[in-house]
Design a protein around this motif. Structure first.
Motif, short mmCIF file in Angstrom:
data_model
loop_
_atom_site.label_atom_id
_atom_site.label_comp_id
_atom_site.label_asym_id
_atom_site.label_seq_id
_atom_site.Cartn_x
_atom_site.Cartn_y
_atom_site.Cartn_z
N ASP A 1 0.85 -1.19 0.00
CA ASP A 1 0.00 0.00 0.00
C ASP A 1 0.89 1.24 0.00
O ASP A 1 1.56 1.54 0.97
CB ASP A 1 -0.91 0.00 1.23
CG ASP A 1 -1.88 1.17 1.23
OD1 ASP A 1 -1.91 1.96 0.26
OD2 ASP A 1 -2.62 1.30 2.22
N LEU A 2 0.87 1.94 -1.12
CA LEU A 2 1.70 3.15 -1.24
C LEU A 2 1.07 4.36 -0.55
O LEU A 2 1.65 5.42 -0.53
CB LEU A 2 1.93 3.48 -2.71
CG LEU A 2 2.69 2.42 -3.51
CD1 LEU A 2 2.83 2.84 -4.96
CD2 LEU A 2 4.05 2.15 -2.89
N GLY A 3 -0.12 4.16 -0.01
CA GLY A 3 -0.82 5.26 0.63
C GLY A 3 -2.15 5.53 -0.04
O GLY A 3 -3.00 6.23 0.47
N ASN A 4 -2.33 4.95 -1.22
CA ASN A 4 -3.59 5.11 -1.94
C ASN A 4 -4.26 3.76 -2.19
O ASN A 4 -5.16 3.66 -3.01
CB ASN A 4 -3.35 5.84 -3.27
CG ASN A 4 -2.41 5.07 -4.18
OD1 ASN A 4 -1.88 4.03 -3.81
ND2 ASN A 4 -2.20 5.59 -5.36
N GLY A 5 -3.79 2.72 -1.51
CA GLY A 5 -4.36 1.39 -1.67
C GLY A 5 -3.72 0.59 -2.80
O GLY A 5 -4.03 -0.58 -2.98
#
Length: 107
Positions: A32-36
């Motif tokens: 998860d890069l931070g945006n799913g």
């Protein structure tokens, strides 16, 4: 209607992240890069090929170390041991380099 509302809320919670700005060595979760989105979601065939080579070299080094704990693989013998362990030829030129030393530095 409730499904659409839940989807809209999920989109609001997810922030815009440019995968090119992420340093995989310092990011906590490659799933998860931070945006799913996972780090590897946009990998092309070249990325998977290099990842596969890196994994095979990892296996080679650790298998060799287990088989011959007192020795190390010299870069001049890398192609020979790769062929012995995997039964296939390692060609550095397939990865855009001219020698096994350059290939080891590449991965």
């Amino acid at each position: 209607k409730e499904k659409n509302k839940a989807d809209a809320e999920d989109k609001v919670d997810q922030k815009e992240v440019d995968p090119d700005d992420i340093d995989p060595w310092h990011h906590d979760d490659i799933e998860d890069l931070g945006n799913g989105e996972p780090l590897y979601a946009r990998f092309e065939w070249e990325d998977w090929t290099v990842l596969n080579l890196r994994y095979e070299l990892h296996l080679l080094v650790h298998s060799f170390k287990k088989d011959m704990p007192e020795l190390a693989i010299h870069h001049s013998n890398l192609e020979y041991y790769y062929r012995c362990y995997f039964g296939k030829t390692l060609l550095p030129k397939n990865y855009g380099v001219s020698s096994s030393l350059e290939l080891a530095k590449f991965v």
